[in-house]
Motif scaffolding. Structure first.
Motif, PDB file in Angstrom:
ATOM      1  N   HIS A  35       8.128  30.583  82.778  1.00  0.00           N
ATOM      2  CA  HIS A  35       8.241  31.307  84.043  1.00  0.00           C
ATOM      3  C   HIS A  35       7.177  30.803  85.013  1.00  0.00           C
ATOM      4  N   ASN A  36       7.621  30.320  86.147  1.00  0.00           N
ATOM      5  CA  ASN A  36       6.722  29.876  87.221  1.00  0.00           C
ATOM      6  C   ASN A  36       5.754  28.773  86.790  1.00  0.00           C
ATOM      7  N   ASP A  37       6.177  27.904  85.893  1.00  0.00           N
ATOM      8  CA  ASP A  37       5.333  26.787  85.486  1.00  0.00           C
ATOM      9  C   ASP A  37       6.216  25.590  85.145  1.00  0.00           C
ATOM     10  N   PRO A  38       6.539  24.755  86.122  1.00  0.00           N
ATOM     11  CA  PRO A  38       7.419  23.620  85.871  1.00  0.00           C
ATOM     12  C   PRO A  38       6.824  22.571  84.930  1.00  0.00           C
ATOM     13  N   ASN A  48       2.540  28.489  75.065  1.00  0.00           N
ATOM     14  CA  ASN A  48       2.415  28.618  76.518  1.00  0.00           C
ATOM     15  C   ASN A  48       1.294  29.563  76.933  1.00  0.00           C
TER      16      ASN A  48
END
Length: 76
Positions: A35-38, A48
């Motif tokens: 989520h929100n971390d490409p 993560n």
């Protein structure tokens, strides 16, 4: 009489208790969908939630910055 079967919950809780008794902190597992971390799209090793620790970008006030041993499980 047959011995009761081990459920997934019992296995998971026994795993956590083993490490907790040995000084580990239990932390929640991270999502398999970043989520929100490409930057996590390529590899996701179930770590993560520790990325800021590995990169040295974690705030010293963050609870995770204070632990020395942690344990989690991935819900797969």
């Amino acid at each position: 009489m047959a011995e009761p079967k081990w459920t997934g919950v019992k296995v998971r809780n026994t795993f956590f208790e083993y490490f907790k008794e040995r000084g580990h902190t239990i932390v929640p597992s991270s999502s398999v969908v970043p989520h929100n971390d490409p930057t996590l799209l390529f590899t996701n090793a179930g770590m993560n939630q520790f990325k800021p620790v590995f990169l040295g970008t974690i705030a010293s006030t963050d609870d995770l910055a204070k632990v020395k041993r942690v344990v989690d499980t991935q819900k797969v």
